[in-house]
Design a protein around this motif. Structure first.
Motif, PDB file in Angstrom:
ATOM      1  N   UNK A  79       0.690  -0.936  -0.084  1.00  0.00           N
ATOM      2  CA  UNK A  79      -0.096   0.180   0.117  1.00  0.00           C
ATOM      3  C   UNK A  79       0.957   1.224   0.095  1.00  0.00           C
ATOM      4  N   UNK A  80       1.887   1.250   0.541  1.00  0.00           N
ATOM      5  CA  UNK A  80       2.659   2.295   1.022  1.00  0.00           C
ATOM      6  C   UNK A  80       3.462   2.586  -0.546  1.00  0.00           C
ATOM      7  N   UNK A  81       3.971   1.487  -1.514  1.00  0.00           N
ATOM      8  CA  UNK A  81       4.550   1.782  -2.626  1.00  0.00           C
ATOM      9  C   UNK A  81       3.546   2.234  -3.523  1.00  0.00           C
ATOM     10  N   UNK A  82       2.511   1.727  -3.459  1.00  0.00           N
ATOM     11  CA  UNK A  82       1.345   2.243  -4.289  1.00  0.00           C
ATOM     12  C   UNK A  82       0.891   4.005  -4.151  1.00  0.00           C
ATOM     13  N   UNK A  83       0.915   4.395  -2.709  1.00  0.00           N
ATOM     14  CA  UNK A  83       0.801   5.688  -2.617  1.00  0.00           C
ATOM     15  C   UNK A  83       1.927   6.494  -3.234  1.00  0.00           C
TER      16      UNK A  83
END
Length: 133
Positions: A79-83
């Motif tokens: 999720x952090x990478x996507x953001x």
């Protein structure tokens, strides 16, 4: 003293800012993902669900939803990478992922809760047993 920023032709931002869309517009004013209140940890892994919704359903999605699907399609991401890759706030990404999960476009593998991890004593015994071999 700085001069006040005044709207020019109805726009209050400069040309370098690019298109400006407020986060609440992307999420429809929602702050929590899905009707069930699903919480996405920053390290939860998101991948496109191959058996999920079809490509025809993707045409009904917004541009931010499609961008997240495109990022997940290349490689499973947290999720952090996507953001970071989508250049969106994490809260917005969580709401958008909730939409995609509910529609069957993505699958999420959540991290193992600390209570379910093996005890340190057991791990030490395994290491000692391997060393004895």
């Amino acid at each position: 003293m700085r001069a006040a920023v005044r709207p020019v032709d109805g726009h209050w931002y400069d040309a370098e800012a690019g298109p400006l869309v407020r986060p609440y517009a992307m999420t429809g004013g929602r702050t929590k993902p899905g009707p069930h209140g699903v919480r996405f940890d920053l390290i939860a892994l998101v991948a496109v669900d191959p058996g999920g919704a079809g490509e025809a359903d993707e045409s009904l999605l917004g541009p931010e939803h499609r961008a997240l699907l495109g990022l997940c399609r290349a490689v499973t991401q947290s999720v952090a990478e996507l953001a970071a890759d989508a250049d969106l706030p994490v809260g917005v990404v969580r709401v958008l992922l909730g939409d995609l999960l509910e529609a069957g476009h993505v699958k999420v593998s959540r991290p193992v809760p600390p209570a379910q991890l093996p005890d340190e004593r057991i791990l030490r015994e395994v290491i000692e047993g391997l060393r004895a071999l």
